[in-house]
Design a protein around this motif. Structure first.
Motif, PDB file in Angstrom:
ATOM      1  N   LEU A 151      57.504  40.715  38.336  1.00 43.00           N
ATOM      2  CA  LEU A 151      57.483  42.074  39.027  1.00 43.00           C
ATOM      3  C   LEU A 151      56.022  42.262  38.020  1.00 43.00           C
ATOM      4  O   LEU A 151      57.030  42.692  37.284  1.00 43.00           O
ATOM      5  N   PHE A 152      55.309  43.077  37.927  1.00 41.47           N
ATOM      6  CA  PHE A 152      54.464  43.699  37.344  1.00 41.47           C
ATOM      7  C   PHE A 152      53.800  44.816  38.167  1.00 41.47           C
ATOM      8  O   PHE A 152      53.388  44.202  39.213  1.00 41.47           O
ATOM      9  N   ILE A 153      54.049  46.128  37.237  1.00 43.47           N
ATOM     10  CA  ILE A 153      53.803  46.927  37.539  1.00 43.47           C
ATOM     11  C   ILE A 153      52.739  47.977  36.839  1.00 43.47           C
ATOM     12  O   ILE A 153      52.682  47.993  35.606  1.00 43.47           O
ATOM     13  N   SER A 154      51.402  47.968  37.643  1.00 42.89           N
ATOM     14  CA  SER A 154      50.116  48.594  36.995  1.00 42.89           C
ATOM     15  C   SER A 154      49.343  49.482  38.360  1.00 42.89           C
ATOM     16  O   SER A 154      49.038  48.485  39.035  1.00 42.89           O
ATOM     17  N   ASP A 155      48.645  49.770  37.543  1.00 42.47           N
ATOM     18  CA  ASP A 155      47.506  50.833  38.806  1.00 42.47           C
ATOM     19  C   ASP A 155      45.650  50.215  37.777  1.00 42.47           C
ATOM     20  O   ASP A 155      45.388  50.837  38.603  1.00 42.47           O
ATOM     21  N   ASP A 156      46.295  49.581  36.137  1.00 43.27           N
ATOM     22  CA  ASP A 156      45.092  49.707  36.087  1.00 43.27           C
ATOM     23  C   ASP A 156      43.395  48.128  36.356  1.00 43.27           C
ATOM     24  O   ASP A 156      44.956  47.774  36.081  1.00 43.27           O
ATOM     25  N   THR A 157      43.179  47.937  36.380  1.00 49.55           N
ATOM     26  CA  THR A 157      42.055  46.760  37.035  1.00 49.55           C
ATOM     27  C   THR A 157      42.541  46.284  35.775  1.00 49.55           C
ATOM     28  O   THR A 157      42.952  44.726  35.958  1.00 49.55           O
ATOM     29  N   GLU A 158      41.935  46.231  34.278  1.00 50.23           N
ATOM     30  CA  GLU A 158      42.101  45.476  33.879  1.00 50.23           C
ATOM     31  C   GLU A 158      43.326  44.589  33.386  1.00 50.23           C
ATOM     32  O   GLU A 158      43.510  43.707  32.598  1.00 50.23           O
ATOM     33  N   LYS A 159      44.360  45.314  33.254  1.00 44.62           N
ATOM     34  CA  LYS A 159      45.739  45.207  33.253  1.00 44.62           C
ATOM     35  C   LYS A 159      46.310  43.899  33.946  1.00 44.62           C
ATOM     36  O   LYS A 159      46.717  43.379  34.197  1.00 44.62           O
ATOM     37  N   LEU A 218      44.213  42.043  35.805  1.00 45.15           N
ATOM     38  CA  LEU A 218      43.347  41.093  35.531  1.00 45.15           C
ATOM     39  C   LEU A 218      44.083  40.349  34.427  1.00 45.15           C
ATOM     40  O   LEU A 218      43.964  38.707  34.419  1.00 45.15           O
ATOM     41  N   SER A 219      44.194  40.982  33.361  1.00 47.20           N
ATOM     42  CA  SER A 219      45.354  40.031  31.996  1.00 47.20           C
ATOM     43  C   SER A 219      46.185  39.416  33.091  1.00 47.20           C
ATOM     44  O   SER A 219      46.710  38.241  32.320  1.00 47.20           O
ATOM     45  N   LEU A 258      47.002  38.458  35.974  1.00 42.65           N
ATOM     46  CA  LEU A 258      46.541  37.476  36.692  1.00 42.65           C
ATOM     47  C   LEU A 258      46.358  36.337  36.082  1.00 42.65           C
ATOM     48  O   LEU A 258      46.619  34.786  36.009  1.00 42.65           O
ATOM     49  N   ASN A 259      45.658  36.559  35.085  1.00 41.15           N
ATOM     50  CA  ASN A 259      44.674  34.923  34.265  1.00 41.15           C
ATOM     51  C   ASN A 259      46.118  34.343  33.700  1.00 41.15           C
ATOM     52  O   ASN A 259      46.089  33.104  33.507  1.00 41.15           O
ATOM     53  N   ARG A 260      46.764  35.220  32.730  1.00 38.23           N
ATOM     54  CA  ARG A 260      47.831  34.589  31.822  1.00 38.23           C
ATOM     55  C   ARG A 260      48.498  34.126  32.800  1.00 38.23           C
ATOM     56  O   ARG A 260      49.247  32.597  32.746  1.00 38.23           O
ATOM     57  N   PHE A 261      48.893  34.304  34.868  1.00 34.18           N
ATOM     58  CA  PHE A 261      49.670  33.230  35.542  1.00 34.18           C
ATOM     59  C   PHE A 261      49.450  32.303  35.779  1.00 34.18           C
ATOM     60  O   PHE A 261      49.481  31.565  35.783  1.00 34.18           O
ATOM     61  N   PHE A 262      47.887  32.759  36.063  1.00 37.78           N
ATOM     62  CA  PHE A 262      47.222  31.156  36.855  1.00 37.78           C
ATOM     63  C   PHE A 262      47.089  30.079  35.231  1.00 37.78           C
ATOM     64  O   PHE A 262      46.199  29.370  35.942  1.00 37.78           O
ATOM     65  N   SER A 263      46.899  30.561  34.533  1.00 39.01           N
ATOM     66  CA  SER A 263      46.656  29.899  33.178  1.00 39.01           C
ATOM     67  C   SER A 263      46.584  28.136  32.688  1.00 39.01           C
ATOM     68  O   SER A 263      45.797  27.608  32.984  1.00 39.01           O
ATOM     69  N   LYS A 264      47.356  28.365  33.754  1.00 37.16           N
ATOM     70  CA  LYS A 264      48.291  26.361  32.884  1.00 37.16           C
ATOM     71  C   LYS A 264      48.483  25.691  34.660  1.00 37.16           C
ATOM     72  O   LYS A 264      48.713  24.813  34.241  1.00 37.16           O
ATOM     73  N   THR A 265      47.434  26.647  35.690  1.00 42.70           N
ATOM     74  CA  THR A 265      47.437  25.997  37.110  1.00 42.70           C
ATOM     75  C   THR A 265      46.294  25.763  37.620  1.00 42.70           C
ATOM     76  O   THR A 265      45.379  26.510  36.951  1.00 42.70           O
ATOM     77  N   GLN A 271      35.892  38.457  41.233  1.00 43.93           N
ATOM     78  CA  GLN A 271      33.621  38.421  40.314  1.00 43.93           C
ATOM     79  C   GLN A 271      34.234  38.001  39.054  1.00 43.93           C
ATOM     80  O   GLN A 271      33.714  37.192  37.719  1.00 43.93           O
ATOM     81  N   ARG A 272      36.171  38.341  38.438  1.00 43.84           N
ATOM     82  CA  ARG A 272      36.752  37.439  37.351  1.00 43.84           C
ATOM     83  C   ARG A 272      37.285  36.495  37.009  1.00 43.84           C
ATOM     84  O   ARG A 272      37.833  36.109  36.057  1.00 43.84           O
ATOM     85  N   LEU A 273      38.013  36.503  38.165  1.00 45.08           N
ATOM     86  CA  LEU A 273      39.480  35.368  38.323  1.00 45.08           C
ATOM     87  C   LEU A 273      38.324  34.058  38.886  1.00 45.08           C
ATOM     88  O   LEU A 273      37.144  33.951  39.144  1.00 45.08           O
TER      89      LEU A 273
END
Length: 370
Positions: free
Chosen positions: A50-58, A60-61, A63-70, A95-97
């Motif tokens: 569960l990730f709580i944030s309303d910051d787009t940059e956070k 994105l970070s 999601l990139n970590r979550f998807f990084s090895k798949t 645009q960034r994933l």
């Protein structure tokens, strides 16, 4: 290989989507929300992040970590939100994933399709209606060649309706009672009418007489090449008798909203009827509350995962609001497979076919056998 699914929105539908993936197996989920979501957190599988944030940059970070090895083709982002809520995140994430990651939006699409501005195909309306209802249209059209008429009926209904509204809904707004313009095709002609002016009655076993009115048909469905030759096409909303009169009454918006506040359990009824040569065949899907979730949230979650499964089986997607014609019926067959995996008790869902034995056999065949 495990499919990684990021669920944006930890409300009732998002929580139900997470629960479906946890119980099916073969998925790893992350739920992202801008605020604490106790409803979701109390029901989440222990392996779900569960990730709580309303910051787009956070976000994105994360999601990139979550998807990084798949591999990207085994990753998806599901927006368990309305289209209005989804759009602010949709463009920056697109645009960034990695471009191979699938995007699905549960909410109804807007008049302007933002997929025009995205790098990847976006599947809008990946839920119950739009979603499964349109898939049923395609199934019946494909199996019953050149039908005269196809109609769908869909509604979340309180188990025990009560006056004055005879209906209940979460997060009701004034638009729920507006007599907005509906769309249908009747004898080859496109017809636009105020939705409550089209109200009629229809009978379903176990329910009795229900109220129905044109409301859910979208222009994209009407212009779908496979469906453009059907002379008569309706997508109707179901309610207990009396709701339309209540919606048109002189009560204030606040009074109407208060009257539909949920008080008990619900049930979802989705049906599709096709007529050809004076014969009628029907598919009925009934979903009851399941595992602590409302029937509406659970049915929407099942439809979302069915859309995801169907989409991941296709290498190339057209950019569109709904799945391409060669995929739309596969959403229903994926849904049917999921229901069978759970079993009738685990899915809370039953699927019934009516018509001749020969027609039932034809309808029950998987689309890959065509």
């Amino acid at each position: 290989m495990t499919t990684h699914i990021a669920i944006i929105g930890g409300g009732r539908v998002g929580a139900a989507i997470e629960a479906v993936t946890a119980r099916l197996g073969g998925y790893r989920a992350m739920v992202i929300d801008r605020a604490d979501v106790p409803y979701c957190a109390q029901r989440m599988n222990s392996e779900t992040e569960l990730f709580i944030s309303d910051d787009t940059e956070k976000i994105l970070s994360a999601l990139n970590r979550f998807f990084s090895k798949t591999p990207a083709k085994k990753c998806a982002v599901v927006f368990a939100l309305s289209h209005v809520q989804a759009y602010p995140l949709l463009i920056p994430l697109d645009q960034r994933l990695s471009q191979g990651i699938r995007f699905l939006v549960v909410g109804r699409p807007a008049d302007v399709d933002p997929a025009v501005f995205t790098r990847r195909p976006i599947h809008f309306g990946a839920g119950l209606e739009p979603g499964l209802a349109e898939a049923l249209l395609q199934v019946l059209h494909k199996k019953m060649v050149m039908p005269d008429c196809i109609e769908t009926y869909c509604g979340g209904l309180p188990h025990i309706p009560s006056a004055p509204a005879w209906h209940e809904m979460n997060f009701a707004t004034e638009s729920a009672f507006t007599n907005r313009t509906s769309l249908a095709r009747i004898n080859g002609c496109e017809v636009k009418r105020p939705r409550f002016d089209t109200r009629d009655q229809v009978f379903f076993p176990d329910f009795g007489v229900l109220e129905c009115y044109d409301d859910a048909l979208l222009p994209e469905t009407l212009s779908e090449p496979n469906l453009s030759t059907v002379p008569t096409l309706h997508q109707r909303t179901l309610r207990w008798p009396g709701f339309a009169a209540f919606a048109l009454s002189d009560l204030s918006p606040n009074e109407k909203t208060a009257a539909v506040t949920p008080r008990g359990e619900d049930v979802v009824l989705l049906a599709a009827r096709v007529q050809k040569d004076h014969r009628q065949f029907e598919i009925i899907v009934r979903t009851d509350p399941c595992s602590g979730f409302s029937a509406m949230a659970w049915a929407t979650a099942l439809g979302s995962i069915a859309a995801l499964v169907a989409g991941m089986s296709i290498e190339h997607q057209a950019r569109c609001i709904f799945p391409a014609a060669d995929r739309n019926d596969s959403v229903f067959y994926s849904f049917k497979d999921i229901v069978q995996q759970f079993g009738p008790d685990g899915s809370g869902t039953s699927i019934c076919w009516t018509g001749s034995h020969q027609t039932q056999r034809i309808l029950e065949e998987d689309s890959c056998h065509d």
